[in-house]
Design an enzyme around this catalytic site. Structure first.
Site, PDB file in Angstrom:
ATOM      1  CG  ASP A 120     -15.062  26.592   4.051  1.00 48.74           C
ATOM      2  OD1 ASP A 120     -15.099  26.777   2.819  1.00 48.74           O
ATOM      3  OD2 ASP A 120     -14.169  25.916   4.608  1.00 48.74           O
ATOM      4  N   GLY A 121     -17.858  26.056   2.476  1.00 48.82           N
ATOM      5  CA  GLY A 121     -18.593  24.892   1.979  1.00 48.82           C
ATOM      6  C   GLY A 121     -19.463  25.161   0.763  1.00 48.82           C
ATOM      7  N   GLY A 168     -18.546  25.430  -2.338  1.00 49.45           N
ATOM      8  CA  GLY A 168     -18.104  24.567  -3.434  1.00 49.45           C
ATOM      9  C   GLY A 168     -18.626  23.150  -3.268  1.00 49.45           C
ATOM     10  CD1 TRP A 185     -25.419  23.336   0.132  1.00 45.81           C
ATOM     11  CD2 TRP A 185     -25.502  24.309  -1.887  1.00 45.81           C
ATOM     12  NE1 TRP A 185     -26.732  23.654  -0.125  1.00 45.81           N
ATOM     13  CE2 TRP A 185     -26.818  24.257  -1.361  1.00 45.81           C
ATOM     14  CE3 TRP A 185     -25.316  24.890  -3.139  1.00 45.81           C
ATOM     15  CZ2 TRP A 185     -27.923  24.746  -2.042  1.00 45.81           C
ATOM     16  CZ3 TRP A 185     -26.411  25.380  -3.831  1.00 45.81           C
ATOM     17  CH2 TRP A 185     -27.705  25.304  -3.281  1.00 45.81           C
ATOM     18  CG  HIS A 208     -18.902  30.820  -4.818  1.00 49.04           C
ATOM     19  ND1 HIS A 208     -18.465  30.507  -3.556  1.00 49.04           N
ATOM     20  CD2 HIS A 208     -17.927  30.382  -5.668  1.00 49.04           C
ATOM     21  CE1 HIS A 208     -17.281  29.908  -3.634  1.00 49.04           C
ATOM     22  NE2 HIS A 208     -16.936  29.809  -4.903  1.00 49.04           N
ATOM     23  CB  SER A 260      -9.060  34.541   2.268  1.00 47.20           C
ATOM     24  OG  SER A 260      -8.539  33.616   1.322  1.00 47.20           O
ATOM     25  CD  GLU A 320      -4.221  33.694   2.586  1.00 51.20           C
ATOM     26  OE1 GLU A 320      -5.376  33.875   3.036  1.00 51.20           O
ATOM     27  OE2 GLU A 320      -3.248  34.409   2.918  1.00 51.20           O
ATOM     28  CG  LEU A 345     -26.321  43.220  11.556  1.00 48.57           C
ATOM     29  CD1 LEU A 345     -26.142  42.491  12.878  1.00 48.57           C
ATOM     30  CD2 LEU A 345     -26.623  42.215  10.445  1.00 48.57           C
ATOM     31  NE  ARG A 362     -13.389  26.902   7.851  1.00 48.11           N
ATOM     32  CZ  ARG A 362     -12.251  27.251   7.272  1.00 48.11           C
ATOM     33  NH1 ARG A 362     -11.314  27.819   7.982  1.00 48.11           N
ATOM     34  NH2 ARG A 362     -12.062  27.048   5.989  1.00 48.11           N
ATOM     35  CB  SER A 366      -8.782  29.872   6.726  1.00 48.11           C
ATOM     36  OG  SER A 366      -8.954  28.474   6.702  1.00 48.11           O
TER      37      SER A 366
HETATM   38  C1  IPE Z   1     -11.703  30.659   4.121  1.00 52.56           C
HETATM   39  O1  IPE Z   1     -12.199  29.575   3.419  1.00 52.56           O
HETATM   40  C2  IPE Z   1     -11.943  31.928   3.351  1.00 52.56           C
HETATM   41  C3  IPE Z   1     -13.326  32.340   3.256  1.00 52.56           C
HETATM   42  C4  IPE Z   1     -14.337  31.766   3.828  1.00 52.56           C
HETATM   43  C5  IPE Z   1     -13.565  33.529   2.458  1.00 52.56           C
HETATM   44  P1  IPE Z   1     -11.257  28.695   2.475  1.00 52.56           P
HETATM   45  O2  IPE Z   1     -12.121  27.634   1.890  1.00 52.56           O
HETATM   46  O3  IPE Z   1     -10.545  29.580   1.520  1.00 52.56           O
HETATM   47  O4  IPE Z   1     -10.206  28.122   3.524  1.00 52.56           O
HETATM   48  P2  IPE Z   1      -9.259  26.840   3.449  1.00 52.56           P
HETATM   49  O5  IPE Z   1      -8.530  26.896   2.136  1.00 52.56           O
HETATM   50  O6  IPE Z   1     -10.159  25.637   3.522  1.00 52.56           O
HETATM   51  O7  IPE Z   1      -8.369  26.966   4.640  1.00 52.56           O
HETATM   52  C1  IPE Z   2     -16.510  29.453   0.924  1.00 53.54           C
HETATM   53  O1  IPE Z   2     -16.809  28.307   0.194  1.00 53.54           O
HETATM   54  C2  IPE Z   2     -16.519  30.705   0.084  1.00 53.54           C
HETATM   55  C3  IPE Z   2     -15.184  31.207  -0.282  1.00 53.54           C
HETATM   56  C4  IPE Z   2     -14.059  30.816   0.237  1.00 53.54           C
HETATM   57  C5  IPE Z   2     -15.135  32.235  -1.311  1.00 53.54           C
HETATM   58  P1  IPE Z   2     -15.691  27.468  -0.569  1.00 53.54           P
HETATM   59  O2  IPE Z   2     -15.648  27.942  -1.981  1.00 53.54           O
HETATM   60  O3  IPE Z   2     -14.401  27.516   0.144  1.00 53.54           O
HETATM   61  O4  IPE Z   2     -16.317  26.016  -0.533  1.00 53.54           O
HETATM   62  P2  IPE Z   2     -15.532  24.640  -0.367  1.00 53.54           P
HETATM   63  O5  IPE Z   2     -14.702  24.756   0.869  1.00 53.54           O
HETATM   64  O6  IPE Z   2     -14.698  24.466  -1.588  1.00 53.54           O
HETATM   65  O7  IPE Z   2     -16.618  23.631  -0.254  1.00 53.54           O
HETATM   66 MG    MG Z   3     -13.551  26.329   1.531  1.00 58.45          MG
END
Ligand code: IPE
Ligand code: IPE
Ligand code: MG
Length: 242
Positions: free
Chosen positions: A21-22, A24, A26, A38, A66, A68, A132, A189, A197
């Protein structure tokens, strides 16, 4: 498994699951569009696979998209799907070179046909690899996975293949996408969010959790080693007394 890494005795988990996660945030920090994050995140997945294997981790399961995540803008979803296409295309050669077996979990029925074909090709091409075990969760949602498993069990009962009395945890587990994988020992995470999530809710029932503020594209070998260090210091009791 006990292993000496960089002169340190560590207990290396067999199976590590990661909620990456993160991406976006970054990108935002660099005044760049989300898809730039991404792209960097996808590159980092390749790198961490190598680091994990070199550390003695046998199974790595990452949350890529996900059930979602379809809520995001068309531009972002298209960008992620195109990165995935690119990853699947280049992955066969790389995976075979690294002796890595790749699997996909999640509901594949909503993925584009060409992506599904590329997944089949990659899974088949790497099925015999003994390095792996790398699993990507794509259009994955834990609740969705449990519902799909429940439906399969219901069908088996309805068609006389299974008796209700014979349903137990092992039988239920055999219907999950992860039936061939051991349960994760460690769940990581990144990005500072402290929630799961909808990731592997059944499978992580007894996993150790590790949360870090590091954003996924910055999560490197040293960060992974730190997670393994924390894991080494945990006392897993599984409900018993030690
Ligand atoms: C969880 O991250 C899904 C993935 C890492 C693919 P999200 O960024 O979608 O989760 P929330 O919305 O913060 O719970
Ligand atoms: C995780 O990074 C990748 C996916 C969920 C596809 P995010 O896109 O959720 O990044 P943030 O949480 O917005 O920083
Ligand atoms: Mg996220």
């Amino acid at each position: 498994m006990e292993k000496i890494i960089d002169g340190e005795k560590l207990n290396v988990p067999q199976h590590v699951a990661i909620i990456l996660d993160g991406n976006g945030r970054w990108a935002k920090k660099r005044f760049m569009p989300r898809n730039f994050g991404h792209k960097a995140g996808a590159k980092n997945v390749e790198k961490i696979c190598e680091d994990a294997w070199n550390m003695g981790i046998k199974y790595l399961t990452v949350y890529v998209f996900s059930t979602e995540n379809w809520k995001r803008s068309v531009e972002e979803v298209t960008g992620i799907m195109n990165l995935l296409r690119n990853y699947l295309e280049t992955s066969i050669e790389r995976s075979n070179k690294e002796n890595m077996r790749v699997r996909i979990i999640g509901d594949r029925s909503k993925l584009a046909d060409d992506i599904n074909q590329a997944i089949d090709k990659l899974e088949e091409a790497t099925a015999g690899n003994t390095g792996l075990n790398f699993t990507m969760a794509l259009n994955y949602g834990g609740r969705d996975e449990i519902v799909r498993a429940a439906k399969q069990l219901a069908w088996d009962v309805k068609t006389g293949k299974l008796a209700v009395e014979d349903i137990n945890e092992d039988v239920f587990n055999s219907k999950l996408d992860t039936a061939d994988l051991p349960y994760p020992d460690l769940l990581i995470r990144t990005s500072g969010e402290v929630r799961t999530s909808n990731y592997l809710p059944w499978q992580i029932a007894y996993s150790e959790f590790y949360f870090t503020d590091v954003l996924w594209p910055d999560f490197d070998r040293e960060c992974l080693l730190d997670a393994v260090r924390h894991f080494t210091n945990r006392d897993r009791r599984f409900g018993g007394v030690k």
